[in-house]
Design a protein around this motif. Structure first.
Motif, PDB file in Angstrom:
ATOM      1  N   LYS A 137       0.815  -1.214   0.000  1.00  0.00           N
ATOM      2  CA  LYS A 137       0.000   0.000   0.000  1.00  0.00           C
ATOM      3  C   LYS A 137       0.849   1.265   0.000  1.00  0.00           C
ATOM      4  N   LYS A 138       2.017   1.228   0.618  1.00  0.00           N
ATOM      5  CA  LYS A 138       2.874   2.407   0.728  1.00  0.00           C
ATOM      6  C   LYS A 138       3.903   2.505  -0.390  1.00  0.00           C
ATOM      7  N   SER A 139       4.283   1.370  -0.952  1.00  0.00           N
ATOM      8  CA  SER A 139       5.359   1.361  -1.947  1.00  0.00           C
ATOM      9  C   SER A 139       5.267   0.084  -2.786  1.00  0.00           C
ATOM     10  N   ASP A 140       5.845   0.143  -3.967  1.00  0.00           N
ATOM     11  CA  ASP A 140       5.901  -1.057  -4.817  1.00  0.00           C
ATOM     12  C   ASP A 140       7.035  -1.986  -4.425  1.00  0.00           C
ATOM     13  N   LEU A 141       7.926  -1.521  -3.528  1.00  0.00           N
ATOM     14  CA  LEU A 141       9.017  -2.356  -3.030  1.00  0.00           C
ATOM     15  C   LEU A 141       8.913  -2.480  -1.512  1.00  0.00           C
ATOM     16  N   LEU A 142       9.105  -3.697  -1.040  1.00  0.00           N
ATOM     17  CA  LEU A 142       8.977  -4.027   0.371  1.00  0.00           C
ATOM     18  C   LEU A 142      10.329  -4.480   0.910  1.00  0.00           C
ATOM     19  N   PRO A 143      10.882  -3.789   1.939  1.00  0.00           N
ATOM     20  CA  PRO A 143      12.138  -4.253   2.522  1.00  0.00           C
ATOM     21  C   PRO A 143      11.951  -5.605   3.217  1.00  0.00           C
ATOM     22  N   ALA A 144      12.907  -6.482   3.032  1.00  0.00           N
ATOM     23  CA  ALA A 144      12.883  -7.799   3.668  1.00  0.00           C
ATOM     24  C   ALA A 144      14.200  -8.012   4.399  1.00  0.00           C
ATOM     25  N   ALA A 187      17.096  -6.999   1.632  1.00  0.00           N
ATOM     26  CA  ALA A 187      16.828  -6.928   0.196  1.00  0.00           C
ATOM     27  C   ALA A 187      15.397  -6.439   0.020  1.00  0.00           C
ATOM     28  N   TYR A 188      14.990  -6.262  -1.212  1.00  0.00           N
ATOM     29  CA  TYR A 188      13.657  -5.746  -1.495  1.00  0.00           C
ATOM     30  C   TYR A 188      12.853  -6.753  -2.305  1.00  0.00           C
ATOM     31  N   MET A 189      11.560  -6.754  -2.050  1.00  0.00           N
ATOM     32  CA  MET A 189      10.635  -7.606  -2.788  1.00  0.00           C
ATOM     33  C   MET A 189       9.593  -6.732  -3.471  1.00  0.00           C
ATOM     34  N   ASN A 190       9.212  -7.146  -4.669  1.00  0.00           N
ATOM     35  CA  ASN A 190       8.024  -6.581  -5.290  1.00  0.00           C
ATOM     36  C   ASN A 190       6.938  -7.660  -5.214  1.00  0.00           C
ATOM     37  N   ARG A 191       5.793  -7.400  -5.775  1.00  0.00           N
ATOM     38  CA  ARG A 191       4.691  -8.361  -5.680  1.00  0.00           C
ATOM     39  C   ARG A 191       5.078  -9.731  -6.239  1.00  0.00           C
ATOM     40  N   THR A 199       8.378 -16.276  -3.632  1.00  0.00           N
ATOM     41  CA  THR A 199       8.899 -16.676  -2.323  1.00  0.00           C
ATOM     42  C   THR A 199       7.881 -17.556  -1.603  1.00  0.00           C
ATOM     43  N   LEU A 200       6.636 -17.122  -1.590  1.00  0.00           N
ATOM     44  CA  LEU A 200       5.584 -17.879  -0.907  1.00  0.00           C
ATOM     45  C   LEU A 200       5.308 -19.219  -1.606  1.00  0.00           C
ATOM     46  N   GLU A 201       5.408 -19.244  -2.918  1.00  0.00           N
ATOM     47  CA  GLU A 201       5.155 -20.465  -3.688  1.00  0.00           C
ATOM     48  C   GLU A 201       6.264 -21.499  -3.551  1.00  0.00           C
ATOM     49  N   THR A 202       7.525 -21.032  -3.510  1.00  0.00           N
ATOM     50  CA  THR A 202       8.654 -21.961  -3.568  1.00  0.00           C
ATOM     51  C   THR A 202       9.250 -22.314  -2.215  1.00  0.00           C
ATOM     52  N   GLY A 203       9.080 -21.435  -1.208  1.00  0.00           N
ATOM     53  CA  GLY A 203       9.704 -21.670   0.089  1.00  0.00           C
ATOM     54  C   GLY A 203      11.164 -21.241   0.141  1.00  0.00           C
ATOM     55  N   TYR A 204      11.625 -20.556  -0.897  1.00  0.00           N
ATOM     56  CA  TYR A 204      12.973 -19.998  -0.969  1.00  0.00           C
ATOM     57  C   TYR A 204      12.865 -18.512  -1.302  1.00  0.00           C
ATOM     58  N   THR A 205      13.866 -17.726  -0.902  1.00  0.00           N
ATOM     59  CA  THR A 205      13.780 -16.291  -1.096  1.00  0.00           C
ATOM     60  C   THR A 205      13.976 -15.869  -2.550  1.00  0.00           C
ATOM     61  N   TRP A 206      13.128 -14.947  -2.966  1.00  0.00           N
ATOM     62  CA  TRP A 206      13.207 -14.269  -4.255  1.00  0.00           C
ATOM     63  C   TRP A 206      13.146 -12.781  -3.965  1.00  0.00           C
ATOM     64  N   PHE A 207      13.933 -12.002  -4.677  1.00  0.00           N
ATOM     65  CA  PHE A 207      13.982 -10.570  -4.446  1.00  0.00           C
ATOM     66  C   PHE A 207      13.885  -9.821  -5.762  1.00  0.00           C
ATOM     67  N   TYR A 208      13.709  -8.511  -5.631  1.00  0.00           N
ATOM     68  CA  TYR A 208      13.740  -7.627  -6.789  1.00  0.00           C
ATOM     69  C   TYR A 208      15.015  -6.803  -6.717  1.00  0.00           C
ATOM     70  N   SER A 209      15.826  -6.867  -7.744  1.00  0.00           N
ATOM     71  CA  SER A 209      17.059  -6.094  -7.807  1.00  0.00           C
ATOM     72  C   SER A 209      16.741  -4.686  -8.287  1.00  0.00           C
ATOM     73  N   ARG A 210      17.013  -3.708  -7.440  1.00  0.00           N
ATOM     74  CA  ARG A 210      16.770  -2.318  -7.821  1.00  0.00           C
ATOM     75  C   ARG A 210      17.764  -1.860  -8.878  1.00  0.00           C
ATOM     76  N   SER A 211      18.989  -2.362  -8.846  1.00  0.00           N
ATOM     77  CA  SER A 211      19.994  -1.940  -9.824  1.00  0.00           C
ATOM     78  C   SER A 211      19.778  -2.586 -11.197  1.00  0.00           C
ATOM     79  N   LEU A 252       9.248  -6.916   6.039  1.00  0.00           N
ATOM     80  CA  LEU A 252       9.195  -8.335   6.385  1.00  0.00           C
ATOM     81  C   LEU A 252      10.444  -8.754   7.135  1.00  0.00           C
ATOM     82  N   LEU A 253      10.280  -9.680   8.055  1.00  0.00           N
ATOM     83  CA  LEU A 253      11.394 -10.372   8.701  1.00  0.00           C
ATOM     84  C   LEU A 253      11.270 -11.827   8.266  1.00  0.00           C
ATOM     85  N   ILE A 254      12.271 -12.303   7.541  1.00  0.00           N
ATOM     86  CA  ILE A 254      12.240 -13.666   7.007  1.00  0.00           C
ATOM     87  C   ILE A 254      13.349 -14.461   7.671  1.00  0.00           C
ATOM     88  N   LYS A 255      12.954 -15.497   8.406  1.00  0.00           N
ATOM     89  CA  LYS A 255      13.937 -16.375   9.037  1.00  0.00           C
ATOM     90  C   LYS A 255      14.202 -17.541   8.100  1.00  0.00           C
TER      91      LYS A 255
END
Length: 108
Positions: A9-16, A30-34, A40-52, A81-84
């Protein structure tokens, strides 16, 4: 299914914040987009969005230093998000276990 829209709601990128489950050590931020959050939720492994590079990346896909998710928590404002994880190998692209190895010295 989780309604992920509330996190964007606040941004298209979410800090994780990525934390090692067994030790509590903070490994990286790192940052996540939708799309990366969905993967990440589908696979159980982290996926991120590279801003660069402006593209998705699966942490450890090329290095083998995967992050298996143990839990995900949203903060009180639903904007971080806090991802353990169970970290395989180094979390940092420098080869360090954690990205937070540069101590800033001062009198605090």
């Amino acid at each position: 299914m989780i309604d992920i829209e509330k996190y964007f709601k606040k941004s298209d990128l979410l800090p994780a914040i990525i934390q090692e489950e067994s030790t509590g050590e903070v490994l990286m931020l790192a940052y996540m987009n939708r799309e990366s959050m969905k993967k990440t939720l589908e696979t159980g492994y982290t996926w991120f969005y590279s801003r660069s590079r402006q593209e998705l990346w699966n942490k450890g896909a090329t290095s083998g230093h995967l992050q298996k998710i143990v839990s995900i928590h949203g903060d009180c404002d639903d904007d971080t998000l806090l991802i353990k994880v169970i970290q395989t190998g180094a979390a940092c692209h420098t080869g360090s276990h954690s990205c937070f190895f540069n101590e800033i010295k001062g009198e605090f």
